[in-house]
Design an enzyme around this catalytic site. Structure first.
Site, PDB file in Angstrom:
ATOM      1  N   ARG A 218      -5.559   0.930   5.911  1.00 31.72           N
ATOM      2  CA  ARG A 218      -4.602   2.035   6.039  1.00 31.72           C
ATOM      3  C   ARG A 218      -3.876   1.933   7.383  1.00 31.72           C
ATOM      4  NH1 ARG A 218      -8.489   4.948   2.747  1.00 31.72           N
ATOM      5  NH2 ARG A 218      -9.962   5.365   4.405  1.00 31.72           N
ATOM      6  N   PHE A 234      -1.613   4.140  -7.083  1.00 22.53           N
ATOM      7  CA  PHE A 234      -3.053   4.438  -7.160  1.00 22.53           C
ATOM      8  C   PHE A 234      -3.455   5.133  -5.852  1.00 22.53           C
ATOM      9  CE2 PHE A 234      -2.193   0.461  -9.428  1.00 22.53           C
ATOM     10  CZ  PHE A 234      -2.614   0.765 -10.712  1.00 22.53           C
ATOM     11  N   ASP A 256      -0.447   8.681  -8.780  1.00 25.65           N
ATOM     12  CA  ASP A 256      -1.820   8.633  -9.295  1.00 25.65           C
ATOM     13  C   ASP A 256      -1.862   9.408 -10.610  1.00 25.65           C
ATOM     14  OD1 ASP A 256      -4.650   7.812  -7.769  1.00 25.65           O
ATOM     15  OD2 ASP A 256      -4.919   9.223  -9.431  1.00 25.65           O
ATOM     16  N   ASP A 306      -3.365  -0.352  -4.960  1.00 27.25           N
ATOM     17  CA  ASP A 306      -4.816  -0.276  -4.737  1.00 27.25           C
ATOM     18  C   ASP A 306      -5.500   0.256  -5.992  1.00 27.25           C
ATOM     19  OD1 ASP A 306      -7.308  -0.276  -3.558  1.00 27.25           O
ATOM     20  OD2 ASP A 306      -7.012   1.663  -2.559  1.00 27.25           O
ATOM     21  N   CYS A 346     -10.601  -4.463  -5.853  1.00 29.74           N
ATOM     22  CA  CYS A 346     -11.958  -4.059  -5.466  1.00 29.74           C
ATOM     23  C   CYS A 346     -12.959  -4.504  -6.533  1.00 29.74           C
ATOM     24  CB  CYS A 346     -12.038  -2.555  -5.215  1.00 29.74           C
ATOM     25  SG  CYS A 346     -11.664  -1.572  -6.653  1.00 29.74           S
TER      26      CYS A 346
END
Ligand code: SAH
Length: 402
Positions: A218, A234, A256, A306, A346
């Site tokens: 970030r 996201f 989102d 992300d 991830c």
């Protein structure tokens, strides 16, 4: 009586390399009748002692290692030792960045398989995902009470993977009183400058409440955002967007699917005294919205991608690659010349090399020249055991497109 798990000949190698898992197909015989979570000694076919761990009768990972030290007893003191070590290892980071939110324990990588613990100010959130963690819940709570005497200890074991270990989902207070939600944490303070404040809902947020692993990324993202039009895909509670605004972004769009996440995202902007008029919140499916933007001819200077984990198993890896390629290609198509893509995976099963290939293919399909400026990783409070490369799950690239 010690319960002994004997491995098939040749299957001791991974334990000798201190990898903490014993798969069911590596087990020759079990001496004794261990219940779920019972402590077992693991020995080679020749009878050499290899490790001490816990038994999971229903899982493909039949045993996981607590200790490679033959003299180490698994008792309450063991958990206090491991968690004290974990806290000590985080302390320099906590001090340097004024962190009030951090990962205290990263499961296997901190020598406690299936035990994830995140600290959010006065609330310590545990996610106990293995039979051993379940068995030693009281010892873990006792250790946390010693290390954090004023904190509420809260459990967020409401995740489906517990089924693989034969465990039901659980959620609730383990000790103390849960303060009113959401709570505020702070991160990335630098000498003389306050950090960024973030609202966390430990009761209903994702995972244990927040994505602490992206903290460094970030901060890195902020440096690309001055005067830029930023699309944060996201976004969850919008913290990449908060950093973008801090970095001087002209406009930020947070996207989102989750309405409650976007509601917190809006509060995070005001909490940090940033200009709400520069921010939009889109409740939408990123896959669809990026196509709509493409049809509309919209362009952005910075795009953050992300997404959630796309691959839960090896069988899902191909599909995951297609998903990553699709959104990355769309992002490349939406970037202005010289625009920056911060793209993440991830999925632990997705290696750094494979992810880079997928992103390269996406740039190719979009017909863009692209350069990798930075490679990003999970923050240091999410360490990677050297014997446990699976612990490296978060990979990111900063890519400039021409
Ligand atoms: N970037 C965030 C973390 C993202 S987690 C941070 O730094 O905190 C992944 C997010 O993607 C979740 O908030 C989830 O609600 C959202 N999500 C999952 N699938 C989506 C989709 N198809 N479209 C939009 N959002 C999605």
């Amino acid at each position: 009586m010690t319960i002994t798990v004997t491995l098939i000949a040749g299957r001791e190698k991974s334990l000798q390399r201190r990898h903490p898992w014993v798969f069911s197909r590596a087990v020759d015989k079990v001496l004794g009748q261990p219940n779920a979570g019972d402590t077992v000694d693991i020995v080679s076919q020749k009878g050499e002692w290899l490790a001490r761990g816990f038994y999971s009768p229903q899982s493909q990972i039949r045993a996981r290692v607590w200790s490679f030290d033959k003299d180490e007893v698994i008792d309450e003191a063991f958990f206090l030792r491991r968690l004290t070590r974990a806290k000590d290892s985080r302390q320099p980071l906590i001090d340097e960045q004024g962190l009030t939110g951090y990962r205290l324990c990263a499961a296997e990588s901190d020598g406690l398989p299936g035990v994830t613990i995140d600290v959010y100010d006065q609330v310590v959130v545990c996610q106990l995902l293995s039979t051993g963690a379940e068995r030693w819940r009281k010892a873990i709570v006792a250790a946390l009470n010693t290390l954090y005497p004023d904190a509420c200890i809260y459990e967020r074991s409401d995740v489906a993977v517990r089924k693989k270990e034969g465990l039901a989902e659980r959620k609730g207070v383990l000790s103390g009183t849960l303060p009113e939600q959401p709570i505020v944490i702070e991160e990335n303070a630098t000498a003389g400058n306050p950090g960024v404040k973030i609202l966390v809902d430990v009761e209903n947020g994702h995972k244990t409440g927040f994505y602490l692993d992206q903290r460094d990324n970030r901060r890195i993202a902020a440096r690309y955002c001055k005067d830029k039009r930023v699309l944060n895909c996201f976004s969850y509670t919008g913290t990449f967007g908060v950093y973008a605004l801090k970095g001087g972004a002209a406009e930020v769009i947070n996207v989102d699917m989750s309405e409650s996440a976007l509601a917190l995202a809006e509060q995070n902007v005001t909490l940090n005294k940033l200009d709400l008029s520069r921010v939009k919140f889109e409740q939408a499916d990123v896959f669809k919205l990026l196509r709509t933007y493409r049809e509309q001819g919209q362009r952005f200077d910075v795009i953050v991608l992300d997404p959630p984990k796309f691959a839960e198993s090896k069988a899902q890896l191909n599909g995951a690659c297609r998903g990553y390629k699709d959104i990355n290609m769309l992002a490349f198509q939406l970037l202005n010349a010289g625009g920056i893509l911060l793209t993440f995976s991830c999925s632990g099963l997705m290696s750094q090399d494979l992810f880079q290939k997928v992103v390269a293919d996406a740039a190719l399909d979009a017909g863009r020249d692209a350069q990798i400026l930075e490679r990003l990783n999970q923050a240091a409070d999410h360490p990677i055991g050297t014997a446990y490369p699976e612990g490296h799950y978060l990979k990111g690239l900063v890519v400039q497109a021409w």
